[in-house]
Each structure stands twice: as C-alpha cells, then as structure tokens.
Design a protein around this motif. Structure first.
Motif, PDB file in Angstrom:
ATOM      1  N   THR A 179      56.429  12.612 -24.531  1.00  0.00           N
ATOM      2  CA  THR A 179      56.388  11.159 -24.360  1.00  0.00           C
ATOM      3  C   THR A 179      55.186  10.782 -23.496  1.00  0.00           C
ATOM      4  OG1 THR A 179      58.798  11.123 -24.437  1.00  0.00           O
ATOM      5  CG2 THR A 179      57.703   9.150 -23.589  1.00  0.00           C
ATOM      6  N   PRO A 180      54.374   9.801 -23.914  1.00  0.00           N
ATOM      7  CA  PRO A 180      53.150   9.472 -23.160  1.00  0.00           C
ATOM      8  C   PRO A 180      53.407   8.988 -21.736  1.00  0.00           C
ATOM      9  CG  PRO A 180      53.061   8.543 -25.371  1.00  0.00           C
ATOM     10  CD  PRO A 180      54.445   9.048 -25.181  1.00  0.00           C
ATOM     11  N   ILE A 181      54.476   8.209 -21.545  1.00  0.00           N
ATOM     12  CA  ILE A 181      54.784   7.663 -20.222  1.00  0.00           C
ATOM     13  C   ILE A 181      56.157   8.165 -19.794  1.00  0.00           C
ATOM     14  CG2 ILE A 181      55.084   5.573 -18.838  1.00  0.00           C
ATOM     15  CD1 ILE A 181      53.395   4.076 -20.896  1.00  0.00           C
ATOM     16  N   LEU A 182      56.197   8.826 -18.642  1.00  0.00           N
ATOM     17  CA  LEU A 182      57.447   9.378 -18.125  1.00  0.00           C
ATOM     18  C   LEU A 182      57.715   8.791 -16.743  1.00  0.00           C
ATOM     19  CD1 LEU A 182      56.669  13.041 -19.121  1.00  0.00           C
ATOM     20  CD2 LEU A 182      58.556  11.711 -20.072  1.00  0.00           C
ATOM     21  N   ASN A 183      58.882   8.189 -16.571  1.00  0.00           N
ATOM     22  CA  ASN A 183      59.263   7.595 -15.298  1.00  0.00           C
ATOM     23  C   ASN A 183      60.160   8.545 -14.516  1.00  0.00           C
ATOM     24  OD1 ASN A 183      58.218   4.672 -15.436  1.00  0.00           O
ATOM     25  ND2 ASN A 183      59.280   4.916 -17.392  1.00  0.00           N
ATOM     26  N   ALA A 184      59.818   8.737 -13.234  1.00  0.00           N
ATOM     27  CA  ALA A 184      60.620   9.625 -12.398  1.00  0.00           C
ATOM     28  C   ALA A 184      62.076   9.166 -12.337  1.00  0.00           C
ATOM     29  CB  ALA A 184      60.027   9.673 -10.989  1.00  0.00           C
ATOM     30  N   ALA A 185      62.285   7.859 -12.390  1.00  0.00           N
ATOM     31  CA  ALA A 185      63.648   7.327 -12.319  1.00  0.00           C
ATOM     32  C   ALA A 185      64.490   7.771 -13.509  1.00  0.00           C
ATOM     33  CB  ALA A 185      63.605   5.802 -12.252  1.00  0.00           C
ATOM     34  N   ASP A 186      63.846   8.093 -14.626  1.00  0.00           N
ATOM     35  CA  ASP A 186      64.586   8.515 -15.823  1.00  0.00           C
ATOM     36  C   ASP A 186      64.881  10.014 -15.831  1.00  0.00           C
ATOM     37  OD1 ASP A 186      64.437   5.902 -16.734  1.00  0.00           O
ATOM     38  OD2 ASP A 186      62.590   6.267 -17.865  1.00  0.00           O
ATOM     39  N   LEU A 187      64.273  10.748 -14.907  1.00  0.00           N
ATOM     40  CA  LEU A 187      64.403  12.208 -14.924  1.00  0.00           C
ATOM     41  C   LEU A 187      65.001  12.742 -13.627  1.00  0.00           C
ATOM     42  CD1 LEU A 187      60.927  13.117 -16.510  1.00  0.00           C
ATOM     43  CD2 LEU A 187      63.101  12.800 -17.665  1.00  0.00           C
TER      44      LEU A 187
ATOM     45  N   ASP B 169      74.460  22.059 -22.456  1.00  0.00           N
ATOM     46  CA  ASP B 169      73.266  21.217 -22.298  1.00  0.00           C
ATOM     47  C   ASP B 169      72.623  21.461 -20.941  1.00  0.00           C
ATOM     48  OD1 ASP B 169      71.329  19.366 -22.743  1.00  0.00           O
ATOM     49  OD2 ASP B 169      72.660  17.662 -23.037  1.00  0.00           O
ATOM     50  N   ALA B 170      73.428  21.480 -19.872  1.00  0.00           N
ATOM     51  CA  ALA B 170      72.892  21.716 -18.531  1.00  0.00           C
ATOM     52  C   ALA B 170      72.276  23.107 -18.434  1.00  0.00           C
ATOM     53  CB  ALA B 170      74.001  21.551 -17.483  1.00  0.00           C
ATOM     54  N   ALA B 171      72.909  24.102 -19.049  1.00  0.00           N
ATOM     55  CA  ALA B 171      72.381  25.471 -19.015  1.00  0.00           C
ATOM     56  C   ALA B 171      71.045  25.555 -19.756  1.00  0.00           C
ATOM     57  CB  ALA B 171      73.393  26.438 -19.622  1.00  0.00           C
ATOM     58  N   VAL B 172      70.936  24.867 -20.897  1.00  0.00           N
ATOM     59  CA  VAL B 172      69.674  24.874 -21.652  1.00  0.00           C
ATOM     60  C   VAL B 172      68.570  24.188 -20.856  1.00  0.00           C
ATOM     61  CG1 VAL B 172      68.534  23.958 -23.706  1.00  0.00           C
ATOM     62  CG2 VAL B 172      70.760  25.060 -23.904  1.00  0.00           C
ATOM     63  N   LEU B 173      68.881  23.046 -20.228  1.00  0.00           N
ATOM     64  CA  LEU B 173      67.883  22.368 -19.391  1.00  0.00           C
ATOM     65  C   LEU B 173      67.443  23.279 -18.245  1.00  0.00           C
ATOM     66  CD1 LEU B 173      69.316  18.741 -19.143  1.00  0.00           C
ATOM     67  CD2 LEU B 173      67.240  19.463 -20.329  1.00  0.00           C
TER      68      LEU B 173
ATOM     69  N   VAL C  19      67.843  17.332  -9.266  1.00  0.00           N
ATOM     70  CA  VAL C  19      69.202  17.700  -8.876  1.00  0.00           C
ATOM     71  C   VAL C  19      69.505  19.132  -9.336  1.00  0.00           C
ATOM     72  CG1 VAL C  19      71.649  17.217  -9.249  1.00  0.00           C
ATOM     73  CG2 VAL C  19      70.053  15.335  -8.847  1.00  0.00           C
ATOM     74  N   LEU C  20      69.106  19.441 -10.576  1.00  0.00           N
ATOM     75  CA  LEU C  20      69.349  20.784 -11.105  1.00  0.00           C
ATOM     76  C   LEU C  20      68.614  21.844 -10.287  1.00  0.00           C
ATOM     77  CD1 LEU C  20      69.159  20.222 -14.970  1.00  0.00           C
ATOM     78  CD2 LEU C  20      71.170  20.902 -13.657  1.00  0.00           C
ATOM     79  N   LEU C  21      67.396  21.524  -9.877  1.00  0.00           N
ATOM     80  CA  LEU C  21      66.577  22.521  -9.181  1.00  0.00           C
ATOM     81  C   LEU C  21      66.833  22.562  -7.684  1.00  0.00           C
ATOM     82  CD1 LEU C  21      63.164  22.061 -11.039  1.00  0.00           C
ATOM     83  CD2 LEU C  21      64.762  23.975 -11.216  1.00  0.00           C
ATOM     84  N   ARG C  22      67.593  21.593  -7.170  1.00  0.00           N
ATOM     85  CA  ARG C  22      67.820  21.542  -5.721  1.00  0.00           C
ATOM     86  C   ARG C  22      68.564  22.788  -5.252  1.00  0.00           C
ATOM     87  NH1 ARG C  22      69.521  15.993  -4.801  1.00  0.00           N
ATOM     88  NH2 ARG C  22      67.303  15.635  -5.190  1.00  0.00           N
ATOM     89  N   ASP C  23      69.491  23.257  -6.074  1.00  0.00           N
ATOM     90  CA  ASP C  23      70.216  24.496  -5.749  1.00  0.00           C
ATOM     91  C   ASP C  23      69.823  25.536  -6.796  1.00  0.00           C
ATOM     92  OD1 ASP C  23      71.943  26.546  -5.181  1.00  0.00           O
ATOM     93  OD2 ASP C  23      73.673  25.245  -4.822  1.00  0.00           O
ATOM     94  N   ARG C  24      68.732  26.228  -6.528  1.00  0.00           N
ATOM     95  CA  ARG C  24      68.178  27.165  -7.518  1.00  0.00           C
ATOM     96  C   ARG C  24      69.153  28.300  -7.819  1.00  0.00           C
ATOM     97  NH1 ARG C  24      63.067  27.962  -9.501  1.00  0.00           N
ATOM     98  NH2 ARG C  24      62.589  30.051 -10.262  1.00  0.00           N
ATOM     99  N   ASP C  25      69.864  28.769  -6.781  1.00  0.00           N
ATOM    100  CA  ASP C  25      70.806  29.868  -7.005  1.00  0.00           C
ATOM    101  C   ASP C  25      71.910  29.441  -7.968  1.00  0.00           C
ATOM    102  OD1 ASP C  25      69.412  31.541  -5.359  1.00  0.00           O
ATOM    103  OD2 ASP C  25      70.619  31.110  -3.580  1.00  0.00           O
ATOM    104  N   ALA C  26      72.348  28.190  -7.825  1.00  0.00           N
ATOM    105  CA  ALA C  26      73.427  27.705  -8.683  1.00  0.00           C
ATOM    106  C   ALA C  26      72.971  27.585 -10.128  1.00  0.00           C
ATOM    107  CB  ALA C  26      73.933  26.348  -8.173  1.00  0.00           C
ATOM    108  N   ILE C  27      71.756  27.096 -10.347  1.00  0.00           N
ATOM    109  CA  ILE C  27      71.276  26.928 -11.723  1.00  0.00           C
ATOM    110  C   ILE C  27      70.994  28.293 -12.355  1.00  0.00           C
ATOM    111  CG2 ILE C  27      68.811  26.663 -11.224  1.00  0.00           C
ATOM    112  CD1 ILE C  27      70.862  24.696 -13.807  1.00  0.00           C
TER     113      ILE C  27
END
Length: 348
Positions: free
Chosen positions: A239-247, A334-338, A252-260
């Motif tokens: 996507t040409p324009i990506l908003n941080a608010a949309d992602l 879905d969360a695991a694939v992301l 959140v997923l990467l905040r706890d790397r051990d958990a992901i």
C-alpha cells in the motif's frame, strides 16, 4: 536608483575594460554577487543586455582602437561575458542551496533527536515556522531515486499547497522526512501525488506517524513512521500510504518478543516437518487471511487450483491441529502468521 543599479554600472565598466581573461573572471564574480544579493536571473540578463546595447550605441567608427576592434564583433564580447556571469550566478546559487540544505538537515536531526539545548533549538525552529510546544506529524517516504533536487521540488510544492511554515521537508539518511503541523488534511495524499509525478508508481512508500505534542512527540512520530515502513517491508504490504494508527497491532505483537516466539513455534512449528518445509503453508495462510478467507481469490493469487489450496489447509490442520475455517482457531492462526512474518520465520 533601484537596488540592482549597481549591476548595470559594474557591467558597463566591464564592457569598457580590456576583453581578456580577467574580464571573464570579473563577470563570473558579478554573477555570483548578483545571486548572493537576490538578483533574479532574468534581471541579470536584462541588465547585461541593456548595458551592452548602451555600449554598442556609444561606439562609433573613428573612436579609439579598442572600441573599433569590438565593433567588428558587436555581440561576441557581451555573449562571452554574459556566459561567464551566468556560470558564476549558477555556482553561487548552488553553493547557497547546499549551505541551506546543510543547515536544514542539521536542524531536522537536532529536532528529531533532541540532543540540542531546547532554548537554542526553539530559536532555530522559529526560522522554519515550527513551534516546539505545538502538535506535529512526521511522514517518512522511502523511495528509489530520491535526490536533493526532487526533495527541493516536493518541499516547494507542499509549502505552496499548505502554506509556508506548515511543512518542513528534507532528505535524511536517504529518506524523505516531512514534519508538518498537526491536523493538516490531505498532506499524505499530496505527498503521494508529488512522489508519483517525480518517480512514477511502485517505487515509493509513505509511513505516517501519529500526531503528538511537544519536542518528544516529534521523535515519537518519527519512530512510528519508520516502524510502519519496517513492518510493511517484513509483511509484504505494498500500500503506498501506511498510517501508524492502522498498524498498532504490530508493536503490540513485538512488545513481548518471547511470547510471540512461543506462539509461532507452538502453533506453526510442526509445519517445518512437512515435505518442502513450512514456507508453502505459511504463504497460503498469509494470502488466505489477506483475502478474508476466500479460497477462490487465494487460489487465483497464488496461481493454484482451489483443490490445491484446500489440500494445503487440510495438511495444516493435520500437522498443527489448527484450521482457519474454525472460528475459535482463526484468530490464533492469524496472529501466529503475522508474528512469523514479523520475525521472518522460518528463515530466522
């Protein structure tokens, strides 16, 4: 006498002097001085030609030998000197532009890193129309072929569209960075339009940070814009324009790397034992989720038959115990694939 009369006088004196190498050097110096004092190039040319015409009209047969020799080539001297003057003008303009770029880049670096005394930074910010106490948004454009000249044109275009002082655009570490006053509507679309005009389609992507107040808010918005582009690269978003608010889900997923990591290895780890490895199955799940669970669209995008997609999903269930058709299992998958895409699993 107008502010630029000095140029006509100096040019007339130059024409009455000897036509040698020193005259060309003096013409170049006059051109550089004209640029330094804000003389527009058309005023430089007009002044030089007017002085040349006056000099020509004053030169008649029977005058001194130097004038007589110039009459034999009435435009040669003026043309040569004007060329030298324009060269000097262009070099001075470029030097001034380079100096301005250096100062602007240094200011933006200090502004976004906050390593400079706030009082001194506020004084410099005033020059660019930035109020450190206000709210700002930072946009970062990553593109192939970005050059200082392109960024200059984009900066001028955005300033003309949204007003001087509402945007500040510069080239920083190879990326275009745009600091804008908070709440400017249509800025990301306008920036995209100008990148499209300059570079064409498919060669750039814009990350838009959220709007934050104060000096620390600028650094936060910049980090969000950068992280948005990084996540897009890992996830394959085009996507040409990506908003941080949309992602926001990705930080959140990467905040706890051990958990992901635990989620990915637990849910998807068994796919690594499949013939051909985990990659074909992971890609199938990613495309399926991108297409909202539509098997036909997934098959078309992957150049497979619907039967082949169904077979892969059945194999995923057999190996992992999870299937995207099960409502209670879809979110986990879905969360695991992301998470796998963010971690670049199974490559890393």
């Amino acid at each position: 006498m107008n502010d630029h009369a000095w140029f006509a006088d100096a040019w007339t004196a130059l024409l009455h002097g000897p036509a040698d190498g020193r005259a060309s050097q003096e013409a170049a110096r006059l051109g550089a001085r004209a640029a330094d004092q804000g003389l527009h190039v058309h005023e430089l040319v007009d002044g030089a030609l007017a002085a040349g015409a006056a000099w020509w009209n004053a030169a008649h047969p029977g005058t001194a030998a130097t004038a007589q020799s110039r009459i034999q080539d009435p435009f040669g001297t003026t043309r040569a000197l004007l060329s030298a003057a324009l060269t000097g003008y262009a070099e001075q303009t470029r030097a001034e532009l380079d100096r301005h770029d250096t100062q602007r880049t240094a200011f933006v670096n200090d502004l976004l890193t906050g390593r400079t005394d706030p009082g001194r930074l506020a004084e410099r910010a005033h020059r660019y129309g930035i109020r450190l106490s206000a709210a700002h948004t930072v946009l970062v454009a990553r593109a192939e072929g970005l050059t200082p000249d392109i960024v200059h044109r984009i900066d001028a275009g955005l300033a003309a569209r949204f007003g001087e002082g509402n945007t500040l655009t510069t080239l920083r570490n190879g990326d275009l960075v745009c600091i804008s006053a908070g709440g400017l509507r249509g800025l990301s679309a306008e920036l995209a339009h100008r990148l499209l005009s300059e570079l064409g389609a498919g060669r750039w992507q814009i990350g838009v940070g959220r709007t934050h107040p104060g000096l620390q808010g600028l650094a936060t918005s910049l980090d969000e814009a950068h992280n948005t582009l990084e996540h897009a690269g890992r996830l394959g978003f085009t996507t040409p324009i990506l908003n941080a608010a949309d992602l926001l889900v990705f930080p959140v997923l990467l905040r706890d790397r051990d958990a992901i990591i635990d989620l990915v290895t637990t849910v998807l780890g068994p796919l690594a034992t499949a013939r051909g490895g985990a990659r074909p199955y992971l890609d199938t799940l990613a495309v399926l989720f991108d297409n909202h669970g539509n098997y036909t669209a997934t098959a078309r995008q992957m150049h497979l038959s619907v039967r082949a997609v169904t077979y892969r999903l059945d194999r995923i269930r057999a190996l992992t115990g999870y299937h995207p058709a099960e409502p209670t299992q879809r979110f986990t998958l879905d969360a695991a694939v992301l998470g796998a895409r963010l971690l670049d699993w199974p490559t890393e």
